[in-house]
Design a protein around this motif. Structure first.
Motif, PDB file in Angstrom:
ATOM      1  N   PHE A  29      -8.282 -10.191 -19.677  1.00 18.72           N
ATOM      2  CA  PHE A  29      -7.199 -10.320 -18.708  1.00 18.72           C
ATOM      3  C   PHE A  29      -7.128  -9.103 -17.795  1.00 18.72           C
ATOM      4  O   PHE A  29      -7.069  -9.233 -16.568  1.00 18.72           O
ATOM      5  CB  PHE A  29      -5.861 -10.524 -19.422  1.00 18.72           C
ATOM      6  N   PHE A  30      -7.131  -7.905 -18.374  1.00 16.73           N
ATOM      7  CA  PHE A  30      -6.987  -6.700 -17.565  1.00 16.73           C
ATOM      8  C   PHE A  30      -8.237  -6.391 -16.751  1.00 16.73           C
ATOM      9  O   PHE A  30      -8.131  -5.867 -15.642  1.00 16.73           O
ATOM     10  CB  PHE A  30      -6.576  -5.507 -18.431  1.00 16.73           C
ATOM     11  N   VAL A  31      -9.402  -6.715 -17.246  1.00 15.82           N
ATOM     12  CA  VAL A  31     -10.617  -6.557 -16.446  1.00 15.82           C
ATOM     13  C   VAL A  31     -10.573  -7.528 -15.272  1.00 15.82           C
ATOM     14  O   VAL A  31     -10.884  -7.158 -14.137  1.00 15.82           O
ATOM     15  CB  VAL A  31     -11.881  -6.760 -17.311  1.00 15.82           C
ATOM     16  N   GLY A  32     -10.171  -8.767 -15.519  1.00 15.33           N
ATOM     17  CA  GLY A  32     -10.038  -9.743 -14.441  1.00 15.33           C
ATOM     18  C   GLY A  32      -8.998  -9.323 -13.423  1.00 15.33           C
ATOM     19  O   GLY A  32      -9.202  -9.464 -12.209  1.00 15.33           O
ATOM     20  N   LEU A  33      -7.889  -8.785 -13.884  1.00 17.93           N
ATOM     21  CA  LEU A  33      -6.851  -8.302 -12.982  1.00 17.93           C
ATOM     22  C   LEU A  33      -7.367  -7.132 -12.147  1.00 17.93           C
ATOM     23  O   LEU A  33      -7.094  -7.059 -10.940  1.00 17.93           O
ATOM     24  CB  LEU A  33      -5.618  -7.881 -13.780  1.00 17.93           C
ATOM     25  N   GLY A  34      -8.111  -6.229 -12.758  1.00 14.10           N
ATOM     26  CA  GLY A  34      -8.692  -5.105 -12.023  1.00 14.10           C
ATOM     27  C   GLY A  34      -9.673  -5.568 -10.968  1.00 14.10           C
ATOM     28  O   GLY A  34      -9.666  -5.059  -9.839  1.00 14.10           O
ATOM     29  N   ILE A  35     -10.504  -6.536 -11.309  1.00 13.79           N
ATOM     30  CA  ILE A  35     -11.463  -7.077 -10.332  1.00 13.79           C
ATOM     31  C   ILE A  35     -10.723  -7.738  -9.182  1.00 13.79           C
ATOM     32  O   ILE A  35     -11.093  -7.587  -8.017  1.00 13.79           O
ATOM     33  CB  ILE A  35     -12.436  -8.056 -11.021  1.00 13.79           C
ATOM     34  N   TRP A  36      -9.658  -8.469  -9.494  1.00 14.20           N
ATOM     35  CA  TRP A  36      -8.874  -9.126  -8.453  1.00 14.20           C
ATOM     36  C   TRP A  36      -8.239  -8.096  -7.514  1.00 14.20           C
ATOM     37  O   TRP A  36      -8.253  -8.265  -6.294  1.00 14.20           O
ATOM     38  CB  TRP A  36      -7.802 -10.005  -9.089  1.00 14.20           C
ATOM     39  N   VAL A  37      -7.694  -7.023  -8.066  1.00 14.33           N
ATOM     40  CA  VAL A  37      -7.052  -5.995  -7.244  1.00 14.33           C
ATOM     41  C   VAL A  37      -8.081  -5.289  -6.367  1.00 14.33           C
ATOM     42  O   VAL A  37      -7.833  -5.036  -5.187  1.00 14.33           O
ATOM     43  CB  VAL A  37      -6.307  -4.984  -8.139  1.00 14.33           C
ATOM     44  N   ILE A  38      -9.231  -4.964  -6.926  1.00  8.41           N
ATOM     45  CA  ILE A  38     -10.265  -4.258  -6.159  1.00  8.41           C
ATOM     46  C   ILE A  38     -10.810  -5.137  -5.036  1.00  8.41           C
ATOM     47  O   ILE A  38     -11.094  -4.665  -3.940  1.00  8.41           O
ATOM     48  CB  ILE A  38     -11.391  -3.781  -7.102  1.00  8.41           C
ATOM     49  N   SER A  39     -10.926  -6.438  -5.296  1.00  2.00           N
ATOM     50  CA  SER A  39     -11.518  -7.329  -4.300  1.00  2.00           C
ATOM     51  C   SER A  39     -10.508  -7.866  -3.282  1.00  2.00           C
ATOM     52  O   SER A  39     -10.897  -8.585  -2.366  1.00  2.00           O
ATOM     53  CB  SER A  39     -12.205  -8.507  -4.994  1.00  2.00           C
ATOM     54  N   TYR A  40      -9.226  -7.529  -3.431  1.00  2.00           N
ATOM     55  CA  TYR A  40      -8.204  -8.018  -2.507  1.00  2.00           C
ATOM     56  C   TYR A  40      -8.438  -7.419  -1.128  1.00  2.00           C
ATOM     57  O   TYR A  40      -8.751  -6.246  -0.995  1.00  2.00           O
ATOM     58  CB  TYR A  40      -6.815  -7.651  -3.032  1.00  2.00           C
ATOM     59  N   LYS A  41      -8.269  -8.200  -0.088  1.00  2.00           N
ATOM     60  CA  LYS A  41      -8.553  -7.759   1.275  1.00  2.00           C
ATOM     61  C   LYS A  41      -7.505  -6.747   1.756  1.00  2.00           C
ATOM     62  O   LYS A  41      -6.313  -6.915   1.543  1.00  2.00           O
ATOM     63  CB  LYS A  41      -8.586  -8.949   2.211  1.00  2.00           C
ATOM     64  N   LYS A  42      -7.974  -5.697   2.405  1.00  2.00           N
ATOM     65  CA  LYS A  42      -7.107  -4.626   2.905  1.00  2.00           C
ATOM     66  C   LYS A  42      -6.118  -5.162   3.933  1.00  2.00           C
ATOM     67  O   LYS A  42      -4.954  -4.742   3.954  1.00  2.00           O
ATOM     68  CB  LYS A  42      -7.975  -3.525   3.519  1.00  2.00           C
ATOM     69  N   GLU A  43      -6.544  -6.101   4.758  1.00  2.00           N
ATOM     70  CA  GLU A  43      -5.660  -6.661   5.774  1.00  2.00           C
ATOM     71  C   GLU A  43      -4.469  -7.389   5.132  1.00  2.00           C
ATOM     72  O   GLU A  43      -3.339  -7.303   5.608  1.00  2.00           O
ATOM     73  CB  GLU A  43      -6.420  -7.632   6.687  1.00  2.00           C
ATOM     74  N   LYS A  44      -4.737  -8.113   4.063  1.00  2.00           N
ATOM     75  CA  LYS A  44      -3.668  -8.842   3.376  1.00  2.00           C
ATOM     76  C   LYS A  44      -2.685  -7.876   2.723  1.00  2.00           C
ATOM     77  O   LYS A  44      -1.473  -8.100   2.742  1.00  2.00           O
ATOM     78  CB  LYS A  44      -4.282  -9.779   2.328  1.00  2.00           C
ATOM     79  N   ILE A  45      -3.191  -6.787   2.160  1.00  2.00           N
ATOM     80  CA  ILE A  45      -2.317  -5.787   1.548  1.00  2.00           C
ATOM     81  C   ILE A  45      -1.425  -5.151   2.610  1.00  2.00           C
ATOM     82  O   ILE A  45      -0.222  -4.963   2.393  1.00  2.00           O
ATOM     83  CB  ILE A  45      -3.154  -4.714   0.820  1.00  2.00           C
ATOM     84  N   ASP A  46      -1.992  -4.835   3.775  1.00  2.00           N
ATOM     85  CA  ASP A  46      -1.198  -4.266   4.863  1.00  2.00           C
ATOM     86  C   ASP A  46      -0.135  -5.251   5.345  1.00  2.00           C
ATOM     87  O   ASP A  46       1.004  -4.863   5.622  1.00  2.00           O
ATOM     88  CB  ASP A  46      -2.104  -3.862   6.031  1.00  2.00           C
ATOM     89  N   GLU A  47      -0.510  -6.522   5.441  1.00  2.00           N
ATOM     90  CA  GLU A  47       0.448  -7.546   5.868  1.00  2.00           C
ATOM     91  C   GLU A  47       1.594  -7.674   4.872  1.00  2.00           C
ATOM     92  O   GLU A  47       2.765  -7.727   5.259  1.00  2.00           O
ATOM     93  CB  GLU A  47      -0.275  -8.886   6.005  1.00  2.00           C
ATOM     94  N   LEU A  48       1.284  -7.694   3.604  1.00  2.00           N
ATOM     95  CA  LEU A  48       2.328  -7.820   2.592  1.00  2.00           C
ATOM     96  C   LEU A  48       3.200  -6.569   2.499  1.00  2.00           C
ATOM     97  O   LEU A  48       4.393  -6.669   2.190  1.00  2.00           O
ATOM     98  CB  LEU A  48       1.688  -8.102   1.227  1.00  2.00           C
ATOM     99  N   SER A  49       2.630  -5.410   2.780  1.00  2.00           N
ATOM    100  CA  SER A  49       3.423  -4.181   2.708  1.00  2.00           C
ATOM    101  C   SER A  49       4.419  -4.075   3.864  1.00  2.00           C
ATOM    102  O   SER A  49       5.387  -3.323   3.776  1.00  2.00           O
ATOM    103  CB  SER A  49       2.512  -2.960   2.688  1.00  2.00           C
ATOM    104  N   GLN A  50       4.208  -4.811   4.936  1.00  2.00           N
ATOM    105  CA  GLN A  50       5.101  -4.774   6.087  1.00  2.00           C
ATOM    106  C   GLN A  50       6.241  -5.788   5.989  1.00  2.00           C
ATOM    107  O   GLN A  50       7.173  -5.742   6.810  1.00  2.00           O
ATOM    108  CB  GLN A  50       4.311  -5.022   7.377  1.00  2.00           C
TER     109      GLN A  50
END
Length: 55
Positions: A29-50
């Motif tokens: 579970f935690f390895v999968g979660l880590g892979i998901w976080v690392i592979s998340y797109k930077k643009e989407k993270i910026d959009e969600l942070s705004q």
């Protein structure tokens, strides 16, 4: 009290597999979660942070 619980757990056949299975489930579970976080797109993270600032 711990000795009573330990004795009860020692009498159950196959009980040693449950901690191993739990460790594997949480590890996967935690390895999968880590892979998901690392592979998340930077643009989407910026959009969600705004979102809190857009009101």
């Amino acid at each position: 009290m711990f000795e009573q619980i330990k004795h009860n757990l020692e009498t159950i056949e196959g009980i040693e597999t449950y901690p191993i299975m739990a460790l594997l489930i949480f590890f996967v579970f935690f390895v999968g979660l880590g892979i998901w976080v690392i592979s998340y797109k930077k643009e989407k993270i910026d959009e969600l942070s705004q979102i809190p600032l857009n009101d």
